[in-house]
Motif scaffolding. Sequence first.
Motif, PDB file in Angstrom:
ATOM      1  N   UNK A 162     -14.598   2.225 -21.028  1.00 42.66           N
ATOM      2  CA  UNK A 162     -14.207   2.564 -22.408  1.00 42.66           C
ATOM      3  C   UNK A 162     -12.707   2.711 -22.582  1.00 42.66           C
ATOM      4  N   UNK A 163     -11.997   2.907 -21.467  1.00 39.16           N
ATOM      5  CA  UNK A 163     -10.544   3.096 -21.535  1.00 39.16           C
ATOM      6  C   UNK A 163     -10.126   4.475 -21.998  1.00 39.16           C
ATOM      7  N   UNK A 164     -11.045   5.454 -21.918  1.00 33.94           N
ATOM      8  CA  UNK A 164     -10.676   6.780 -22.437  1.00 33.94           C
ATOM      9  C   UNK A 164      -9.751   7.569 -21.497  1.00 33.94           C
ATOM     10  N   UNK A 165      -9.422   6.986 -20.333  1.00 32.41           N
ATOM     11  CA  UNK A 165      -8.456   7.616 -19.427  1.00 32.41           C
ATOM     12  C   UNK A 165      -7.016   7.367 -19.886  1.00 32.41           C
ATOM     13  N   UNK A 166      -6.836   6.371 -20.758  1.00 31.54           N
ATOM     14  CA  UNK A 166      -5.487   6.009 -21.218  1.00 31.54           C
ATOM     15  C   UNK A 166      -4.877   7.191 -21.973  1.00 31.54           C
ATOM     16  N   UNK A 167      -3.665   7.540 -21.589  1.00 30.81           N
ATOM     17  CA  UNK A 167      -2.998   8.681 -22.205  1.00 30.81           C
ATOM     18  C   UNK A 167      -3.217   9.982 -21.470  1.00 30.81           C
ATOM     19  N   UNK A 168      -4.013   9.939 -20.375  1.00 21.99           N
ATOM     20  CA  UNK A 168      -4.214  11.129 -19.546  1.00 21.99           C
ATOM     21  C   UNK A 168      -3.357  11.017 -18.288  1.00 21.99           C
ATOM     22  N   UNK A 169      -3.461  12.001 -17.407  1.00 27.46           N
ATOM     23  CA  UNK A 169      -2.686  11.975 -16.165  1.00 27.46           C
ATOM     24  C   UNK A 169      -3.297  11.038 -15.125  1.00 27.46           C
ATOM     25  N   UNK A 170      -4.470  10.505 -15.408  1.00 26.19           N
ATOM     26  CA  UNK A 170      -5.134   9.589 -14.475  1.00 26.19           C
ATOM     27  C   UNK A 170      -4.801   8.158 -14.864  1.00 26.19           C
ATOM     28  N   UNK A 171      -4.069   7.466 -13.986  1.00 26.36           N
ATOM     29  CA  UNK A 171      -3.706   6.077 -14.236  1.00 26.36           C
ATOM     30  C   UNK A 171      -4.875   5.159 -13.866  1.00 26.36           C
ATOM     31  N   UNK A 172      -4.761   3.889 -14.248  1.00 28.32           N
ATOM     32  CA  UNK A 172      -5.810   2.922 -13.905  1.00 28.32           C
ATOM     33  C   UNK A 172      -5.933   2.774 -12.387  1.00 28.32           C
ATOM     34  N   UNK A 173      -4.791   2.735 -11.695  1.00 28.88           N
ATOM     35  CA  UNK A 173      -4.819   2.571 -10.230  1.00 28.88           C
ATOM     36  C   UNK A 173      -5.489   3.772  -9.566  1.00 28.88           C
ATOM     37  N   UNK A 174      -5.177   4.970 -10.025  1.00 32.15           N
ATOM     38  CA  UNK A 174      -5.800   6.174  -9.460  1.00 32.15           C
ATOM     39  C   UNK A 174      -7.296   6.196  -9.748  1.00 32.15           C
ATOM     40  N   UNK A 175      -7.665   5.756 -10.952  1.00 34.39           N
ATOM     41  CA  UNK A 175      -9.081   5.709 -11.335  1.00 34.39           C
ATOM     42  C   UNK A 175      -9.850   4.727 -10.450  1.00 34.39           C
ATOM     43  N   UNK A 176      -9.288   3.540 -10.247  1.00 37.18           N
ATOM     44  CA  UNK A 176      -9.925   2.542  -9.376  1.00 37.18           C
ATOM     45  C   UNK A 176     -10.064   3.076  -7.955  1.00 37.18           C
ATOM     46  N   UNK A 177      -9.007   3.736  -7.476  1.00 36.46           N
ATOM     47  CA  UNK A 177      -9.040   4.293  -6.124  1.00 36.46           C
ATOM     48  C   UNK A 177     -10.128   5.359  -6.000  1.00 36.46           C
ATOM     49  N   UNK A 178     -10.215   6.252  -6.990  1.00 33.04           N
ATOM     50  CA  UNK A 178     -11.205   7.325  -6.941  1.00 33.04           C
ATOM     51  C   UNK A 178     -12.631   6.779  -6.913  1.00 33.04           C
ATOM     52  N   UNK A 179     -12.889   5.754  -7.712  1.00 34.01           N
ATOM     53  CA  UNK A 179     -14.232   5.154  -7.698  1.00 34.01           C
ATOM     54  C   UNK A 179     -14.516   4.580  -6.309  1.00 34.01           C
ATOM     55  N   UNK A 180     -13.508   3.908  -5.729  1.00 33.14           N
ATOM     56  CA  UNK A 180     -13.677   3.346  -4.388  1.00 33.14           C
ATOM     57  C   UNK A 180     -13.895   4.419  -3.333  1.00 33.14           C
TER      58      UNK A 180
END
Length: 224
Positions: A162-180
């Motif tokens: 959904x992209x609802x992380x945009x504008x938070x302290x969690x970047x796309x790279x950090x989000x991808x890493x966390x899922x992994x």
Amino acid sequence: MPTIEPIYDKKYECLFCKKPFLSKKVRSRFIKISEFDTDFFPLYESEESNPLYYHIQVCPYCGFSFSDDFSKAFPPGAETAIKTAVVSRWIPHDFSGKRTIHQTIQTYKLASYCGTLKKEKHIILAGIYIRIGWLYRTLKIQDQEQRFMRLAVKEYNDSLYTGDYIGTQVSEVKLLYLIGELSRRLNDRQNAVQYFSKVIEKQRQSVEPKIIEMARERWREMRE
């Protein structure tokens, strides 16, 4: 000269019923992290000044539980759902004092329930679930740790979609890493490899080289 305590009373206003109440907070000068686990779980030098214990505020009047990350807006239908499922069933509890780890877990579970009814962002709910997983890891209760890590993975995936992380302290790279990384911890090797690969693919445009290197390290550990 009076001694300054690590924990102090902070005044909050309930997002739901608007009543003021006090809840504990840790003074930033006392927060000392000794190290981070591979999923960013911060290990603090002192349990007494562990800010994870006071991340959630629980309104003693209506039971609505929230963190500073919650939005103030309530979408249509959310207030009715919260009144029915939370407020009408609330048996007054006082979480305003120093908390044990078990009381802390209870506050997070209340916040996850309230956040779900409120239709909070997926990234916010994921943050609650991963913290519950960390607390169960501290207690060495693996089945509960994994249960909440699975819930965190689902919410992180939904946040990515959904992209609802945009504008938070969690970047796309950090989000991808966390899922992994959470997938790796849940023995979902295929998903872990897929998401670590996505992190490494972004190395040229990323401003977070530490996370890129962490993904490489996890990848090497899995291959070995």
